[in-house]
Design a protein around this motif. Structure first.
Motif, PDB file in Angstrom:
ATOM      1  N   ALA A   1       0.847  -1.191   0.000  1.00  0.00           N
ATOM      2  CA  ALA A   1       0.000   0.000   0.000  1.00  0.00           C
ATOM      3  C   ALA A   1       0.882   1.241   0.000  1.00  0.00           C
ATOM      4  N   ARG A   2       0.483   2.237  -0.766  1.00  0.00           N
ATOM      5  CA  ARG A   2       1.221   3.497  -0.814  1.00  0.00           C
ATOM      6  C   ARG A   2       0.156   4.589  -0.761  1.00  0.00           C
ATOM      7  N   THR A   3       0.395   5.627   0.025  1.00  0.00           N
ATOM      8  CA  THR A   3      -0.612   6.686   0.089  1.00  0.00           C
ATOM      9  C   THR A   3      -0.263   7.763  -0.915  1.00  0.00           C
ATOM     10  N   GLY A   4      -1.274   8.476  -1.376  1.00  0.00           N
ATOM     11  CA  GLY A   4      -1.046   9.536  -2.349  1.00  0.00           C
ATOM     12  C   GLY A   4      -2.196   9.598  -3.324  1.00  0.00           C
ATOM     13  N   GLU A   5      -2.043  10.492  -4.272  1.00  0.00           N
ATOM     14  CA  GLU A   5      -3.091  10.734  -5.273  1.00  0.00           C
ATOM     15  C   GLU A   5      -2.961   9.715  -6.404  1.00  0.00           C
ATOM     16  N   ALA A   6      -4.061   9.044  -6.731  1.00  0.00           N
ATOM     17  CA  ALA A   6      -4.002   8.076  -7.835  1.00  0.00           C
ATOM     18  C   ALA A   6      -3.934   8.806  -9.171  1.00  0.00           C
ATOM     19  N   VAL A   7      -3.161   8.262 -10.090  1.00  0.00           N
ATOM     20  CA  VAL A   7      -3.062   8.781 -11.459  1.00  0.00           C
ATOM     21  C   VAL A   7      -3.546   7.669 -12.382  1.00  0.00           C
ATOM     22  N   THR A   8      -4.231   8.030 -13.468  1.00  0.00           N
ATOM     23  CA  THR A   8      -4.731   7.011 -14.399  1.00  0.00           C
ATOM     24  C   THR A   8      -3.669   6.712 -15.448  1.00  0.00           C
ATOM     25  N   TYR A   9      -3.275   5.438 -15.486  1.00  0.00           N
ATOM     26  CA  TYR A   9      -2.199   5.022 -16.389  1.00  0.00           C
ATOM     27  C   TYR A   9      -2.676   3.949 -17.357  1.00  0.00           C
ATOM     28  N   ASP A  10      -2.045   3.883 -18.524  1.00  0.00           N
ATOM     29  CA  ASP A  10      -2.006   2.654 -19.304  1.00  0.00           C
ATOM     30  C   ASP A  10      -0.742   1.925 -18.842  1.00  0.00           C
ATOM     31  N   VAL A  11      -0.918   0.681 -18.414  1.00  0.00           N
ATOM     32  CA  VAL A  11       0.228  -0.110 -17.968  1.00  0.00           C
ATOM     33  C   VAL A  11       0.737  -0.880 -19.179  1.00  0.00           C
ATOM     34  N   VAL A  12       1.972  -0.599 -19.568  1.00  0.00           N
ATOM     35  CA  VAL A  12       2.519  -1.153 -20.810  1.00  0.00           C
ATOM     36  C   VAL A  12       3.877  -1.785 -20.554  1.00  0.00           C
ATOM     37  N   GLY A  13       4.262  -2.695 -21.478  1.00  0.00           N
ATOM     38  CA  GLY A  13       5.564  -3.336 -21.383  1.00  0.00           C
ATOM     39  C   GLY A  13       6.573  -2.643 -22.266  1.00  0.00           C
ATOM     40  N   PRO A  14       7.826  -3.138 -22.252  1.00  0.00           N
ATOM     41  CA  PRO A  14       8.902  -2.504 -23.014  1.00  0.00           C
ATOM     42  C   PRO A  14       8.993  -2.947 -24.475  1.00  0.00           C
ATOM     43  N   ILE A  15       8.107  -3.846 -24.934  1.00  0.00           N
ATOM     44  CA  ILE A  15       8.243  -4.405 -26.290  1.00  0.00           C
ATOM     45  C   ILE A  15       7.842  -3.388 -27.345  1.00  0.00           C
ATOM     46  N   CYS A  16       8.528  -3.458 -28.490  1.00  0.00           N
ATOM     47  CA  CYS A  16       8.300  -2.486 -29.566  1.00  0.00           C
ATOM     48  C   CYS A  16       7.072  -2.851 -30.375  1.00  0.00           C
ATOM     49  N   GLU A  17       5.910  -2.757 -29.768  1.00  0.00           N
ATOM     50  CA  GLU A  17       4.612  -2.998 -30.407  1.00  0.00           C
ATOM     51  C   GLU A  17       3.599  -2.148 -29.662  1.00  0.00           C
ATOM     52  N   SER A  18       2.704  -1.501 -30.398  1.00  0.00           N
ATOM     53  CA  SER A  18       1.632  -0.765 -29.708  1.00  0.00           C
ATOM     54  C   SER A  18       0.707  -1.718 -28.969  1.00  0.00           C
ATOM     55  N   GLY A  19       0.635  -2.962 -29.440  1.00  0.00           N
ATOM     56  CA  GLY A  19      -0.205  -3.964 -28.772  1.00  0.00           C
ATOM     57  C   GLY A  19       0.365  -4.442 -27.461  1.00  0.00           C
ATOM     58  N   ASP A  20       1.532  -3.956 -27.083  1.00  0.00           N
ATOM     59  CA  ASP A  20       2.153  -4.422 -25.843  1.00  0.00           C
ATOM     60  C   ASP A  20       1.625  -3.634 -24.655  1.00  0.00           C
ATOM     61  N   TRP A  21       0.417  -3.973 -24.236  1.00  0.00           N
ATOM     62  CA  TRP A  21      -0.151  -3.334 -23.054  1.00  0.00           C
ATOM     63  C   TRP A  21      -0.697  -4.416 -22.130  1.00  0.00           C
ATOM     64  N   LEU A  22      -0.725  -4.121 -20.842  1.00  0.00           N
ATOM     65  CA  LEU A  22      -1.243  -5.089 -19.863  1.00  0.00           C
ATOM     66  C   LEU A  22      -2.560  -4.611 -19.256  1.00  0.00           C
ATOM     67  N   GLY A  23      -2.743  -3.294 -19.226  1.00  0.00           N
ATOM     68  CA  GLY A  23      -3.990  -2.768 -18.666  1.00  0.00           C
ATOM     69  C   GLY A  23      -4.172  -1.339 -19.117  1.00  0.00           C
ATOM     70  N   ARG A  24      -5.421  -0.940 -19.347  1.00  0.00           N
ATOM     71  CA  ARG A  24      -5.684   0.424 -19.822  1.00  0.00           C
ATOM     72  C   ARG A  24      -6.463   1.196 -18.771  1.00  0.00           C
ATOM     73  N   ASP A  25      -6.132   2.498 -18.658  1.00  0.00           N
ATOM     74  CA  ASP A  25      -6.883   3.417 -17.786  1.00  0.00           C
ATOM     75  C   ASP A  25      -7.001   2.890 -16.361  1.00  0.00           C
ATOM     76  N   ARG A  26      -5.878   2.587 -15.768  1.00  0.00           N
ATOM     77  CA  ARG A  26      -5.875   2.060 -14.404  1.00  0.00           C
ATOM     78  C   ARG A  26      -5.433   3.145 -13.426  1.00  0.00           C
ATOM     79  N   PRO A  27      -6.280   3.439 -12.442  1.00  0.00           N
ATOM     80  CA  PRO A  27      -5.869   4.388 -11.402  1.00  0.00           C
ATOM     81  C   PRO A  27      -4.881   3.718 -10.444  1.00  0.00           C
ATOM     82  N   LEU A  28      -3.673   4.297 -10.351  1.00  0.00           N
ATOM     83  CA  LEU A  28      -2.638   3.681  -9.513  1.00  0.00           C
ATOM     84  C   LEU A  28      -1.855   4.777  -8.791  1.00  0.00           C
ATOM     85  N   VAL A  29      -1.384   4.443  -7.612  1.00  0.00           N
ATOM     86  CA  VAL A  29      -0.429   5.298  -6.913  1.00  0.00           C
ATOM     87  C   VAL A  29       0.910   4.579  -6.999  1.00  0.00           C
ATOM     88  N   VAL A  30       1.740   4.963  -7.959  1.00  0.00           N
ATOM     89  CA  VAL A  30       2.994   4.221  -8.170  1.00  0.00           C
ATOM     90  C   VAL A  30       4.148   5.151  -8.461  1.00  0.00           C
TER      91      VAL A  30
END
Ligand code: PLP
Length: 427
Positions: free
Chosen positions: A341-370
């Motif tokens: 757990a981390r406290t703070g303001e959540a930001v909405t992210y697309d969680v993506v990997g390092p691969i050279c493809e636009s299809g390389d995503w793991l999750g879209r529009d995820r609110p996270l404090v990271v």
């Protein structure tokens, strides 16, 4: 209390927050990430066994064999857990048969599915002595009979019949409708059974179907069962006895608020129908894959960078589509949660990997404090993740850990770059 940082994780009974730390059974996942690095798959043995126990409860007092569909997760130690618990295996290649043998599985409890078995695969399976070939075409029947004759054996066969019911699932994972490559058409089944019974290298033992995957409703199963039982009656009337009935796999799991029936509740309804139609004492088989392992596993991944953008913010992590192919392949949803757990303001992210493809995503529009260096867990990662992983971008495949209570077993080492090209040669 549920907050954004440490939400309840429905469907993951053995993976939960304790005092702000995400645990698998009795172990903190952050400690496993520190010890083994990321990306890292972590599986709970208790979660696998409890998923299996739901089926075993459902079949109490019946003649039933559970054959784990190992393409969902074919890591040797995972197979060992199921073999030790009495499971057989549904395989789709000679490679998977080799894994069953290496894990100590019983070949007599192996059924071999798939539309394109080669002669070499048939031969290996016959020599090892598997329990049944689930045959998907007339051409396959002829070739299998031929291969069996050449070995002086009879191949035990079941025909995969297409019950033509709509499982109401993703088109790529629906398999029981007319117009896909699997199975034999319902209308021609009796005639194909008579042909099978006439072939000298075959012994007809059963019937099977598999209508799709990630099925979250009972109705498609009930409909398929009715269609299959109608056929069993017709086939037996035509003089071909059917010893076992195999209803395939396909039961879904809770990825994102999905509400599949529990395996025992599903089978209570299906067995009531079997009883009502007089088939309750037949030898039954099922081939569950995803529902035994999907929510027993998570993939741990470290945040490499966060990258704010004009339209989107990106959270770039060290796991990618080569480790977790389901989002890229099926636009599948996996929950992504922090290990601590981390406290703070959540930001909405697309969680993506390092691969050279636009299809390389793991999750879209995820609110996270990271922030960079944090470790996240991708949930529901036990099925069709590691078994589909590749080396794209020359990324070694991830390591795997099996947790059993407070013990962690490293069940697969992380692949090095050298491992990924060890079989190659310069000219
Ligand atoms: C993939 C497959 C299964 C397992 O499906 P799940 O959805 O993982 O339960 C079972 N039988 C056959 C023939 C399959 O191809």
């Amino acid at each position: 209390m549920t907050d954004l940082n440490t939400p309840d994780l429905p469907g993951h009974p053995f993976i939960a927050y304790q005092s702000g730390e995400l645990m698998a059974e009795g172990l903190a996942l952050s400690a496993l990430a520190r010890e083994h690095g990321t990306p890292l798959f972590v599986y709970s043995k208790a979660a696998m066994l409890s998923a299996l126990a739901a089926y075993q409860r459902g079949f109490a007092g019946r003649k039933a064999q559970i054959c784990y569909a190992m393409k969902a997760n074919s890591s040797l130690a995972v197979l060992q857990v199921f073999a030790d618990a009495g499971c057989g295996f549904d395989i789709v290649s000679a490679g998977e048969l080799a894994r069953v043998m290496a894990a100590g599985g019983d070949p007599a409890k192996v059924i071999f599915s798939g539309v394109g078995k080669s002669r070499a695969e048939m031969k290996q399976a016959l020599q090892i002595g598997i329990g049944c070939f689930n045959v998907e075409s007339e051409a396959e029947l002829d070739v299998l009979s031929d291969v069996a004759m050449s070995l002086g054996k009879k191949a035990p066969v079941s025909l995969r019949v297409n019950p033509n019911v709509d499982p109401k699932t993703h088109p790529y994972i629906s398999t029981g409708l007319k117009g896909n490559k699997f199975g034999i058409a319902h209308e021609s089944a009796v005639q194909v059974y008579q042909h099978a019974a006439s072939l000298p290298g075959l012994s007809v033992v059963g019937i099977d179907c598999h209508i799709g995957s990630q099925i979250t409703e009972v109705t498609p199963y009930l409909d398929a069962m009715d269609r299959i039982l109608d056929l069993v009656a017709d086939i037996e009337k035509a003089g071909v006895p059917i010893h076992h009935i195999d209803f395939g796999g396909g039961l879904g799991i809770n990825y994102n608020g999905d509400t599949p029936p529990a395996a025992d509740a599903l089978w209570a309804q299906l067995l009531a129908k079997l009883d009502a139609r007089g088939y309750g004492q037949r030898q039954l088989m099922i081939e569950p894959g995803r529902s035994l392992v999907g929510n027993a596993g998570v993939c741990l991944t470290e945040v490499v960078f966060t990258k704010p953008g004009e339209q989107k913010n990106f959270c770039i992590v060290d796991a990618a589509m080569n480790d977790l192919p389901r989002p890229a392949m099926y636009e599948a949803f996996h929950h992504i949660v922090p290990l601590q757990a981390r406290t703070g303001e959540a930001v909405t992210y697309d969680v993506v990997g390092p691969i050279c493809e636009s299809g390389d995503w793991l999750g879209r529009d995820r609110p996270l404090v990271v922030q960079a260096g944090d470790v996240l867990a991708v949930l529901s990662a036990g099925a069709y993740c590691m078994s589909m992983a590749s080396n794209y971008n020359t990324r070694g495949r991830a390591a795997e850990v099996l947790v059993d209570g407070t013990q962690a077993h490293l069940i697969r080492q992380r692949e090095s770059a050298f491992d990924t090209f060890a079989l190659e040669q310069l000219v």
